[in-house]
Design an enzyme around this catalytic site. Sequence first.
Site, mmCIF file in Angstrom:
data_model
loop_
_atom_site.group_PDB
_atom_site.id
_atom_site.type_symbol
_atom_site.label_atom_id
_atom_site.label_comp_id
_atom_site.label_asym_id
_atom_site.label_seq_id
_atom_site.Cartn_x
_atom_site.Cartn_y
_atom_site.Cartn_z
ATOM 1 C CB VAL A 1 -19.292 -14.101 -49.482
ATOM 2 C CG1 VAL A 1 -18.497 -15.046 -50.374
ATOM 3 C CG2 VAL A 1 -19.694 -12.853 -50.258
ATOM 4 C CB CYS A 2 -18.232 -18.385 -48.121
ATOM 5 S SG CYS A 2 -17.341 -19.940 -47.922
ATOM 6 C CB THR A 3 -19.514 -20.527 -43.778
ATOM 7 O OG1 THR A 3 -18.172 -20.063 -43.679
ATOM 8 C CG2 THR A 3 -19.545 -21.881 -44.454
#
Lengths: 225, 225
Positions: B101-103
């Site tokens: 998820v995300c970075t």
Amino acid sequence: MSEVTAGIIIFPDLTQLDATGPWEVFASTPGMRVLTIAKTREPIKAKGGLLLLADATLADCPPLDIVCVPGGPGANVAMEDEEILGFLRARAPGLRYLTSVCTGALVLGAAGLLRGRRATTHWSAHDLLAGLGAIPTAGRVVRDGNVFTGGGVTAGIDFALTLVAEIFGSEAAQMVQLGLEYAPEPPFAAGTPATAPANVLAAALTRGVAMRARREELVARSKIF
Amino acid sequence: MSEVTAGIIIFPDLTQLDATGPWEVFASTPGMRVLTIAKTREPIKAKGGLLLLADATLADCPPLDIVCVPGGPGANVAMEDEEILGFLRARAPGLRYLTSVCTGALVLGAAGLLRGRRATTHWSAHDLLAGLGAIPTAGRVVRDGNVFTGGGVTAGIDFALTLVAEIFGSEAAQMVQLGLEYAPEPPFAAGTPATAPANVLAAALTRGVAMRARREELVARSKIF
């Protein structure tokens, strides 16, 4: 503007996303500080097992501008916990905003803090607010004066962004929304009883029978009237 | 079907909602077990201060079907943490699904696990995936074989529901969605660079300059090629 401090109460068997959604929004807002508050500093095990540690206890927590009560199965216990109810009653008059997410509203109600107030909660408990003196009101985020209540679980994100906009303005809230990339694309349209497939709703209601009965009992014997 | 176990890696300075969003979805799914995994059992302080405790360590964690890596500022450190990268490389071949998820996607990339894979990450780092051998792909949830990546922060909820549907079917995912009342109503349309007001985007980019430079540096010196 001086720092705005929000305290989110955590307790065993809470639905952690009720708390961690608003937590992330508040913590991402310049000028806000957010604390988790519990009865003790022991690890708190959320519903499903996630372990959280509180920043402060009910007894030692600093002055707060905002209190937020999340929900979940543990909210049933909180509804009769005199230490939590007493904290809410003692703090409420000095708060800028008294708030809840999900069935955290039942805890506010059990503390006698929703009398005559429009409020919302998780769809499965929405009508029960009336038994606590509130006016059950449709809406993912419902405001009545300085009381903001959010609907079930994920509504906490919408609630918190709404409150950030109220306090710091819409540009501040939009900055947070962009940072959290909050442009949701739910893979289904099943998020409410009105939009969920009939069989999904029926299964959810069946699975929730015992919880519903327990909450009815708790509301019936609440001592607020 | 036997129990499906998901492990979500947590580390200092993670964006906790990257982890707690999917955590709630997985933990709400009958037949799933979800563990938080960290380098140690010491409290993990998320970006902004939320304190989490891991259920298991990288060294002692049980067999996993799914690994999920969240993002946040701490993902920059994780990109060069040989213990985390080594764990991911060792576990990846035996997983049903490798996810982020995300970075967190940058961590998967730094481990060399996104070579030739379509993937997504937070909008502010999306193009950087190319420097790690991935194919940056638009989408809030991007699938390439058994690799699922989610966009920024709140995309983790959409990602997790998509994965639950993949494993357990759409009815199971819809049950979870209804339980979490996931019918989002963002108060603004500022969740992506394309929809945010120009001044809000400009302010976010200005505020993110140092983080962007740091990530460019980390990608440039990653040793995957």
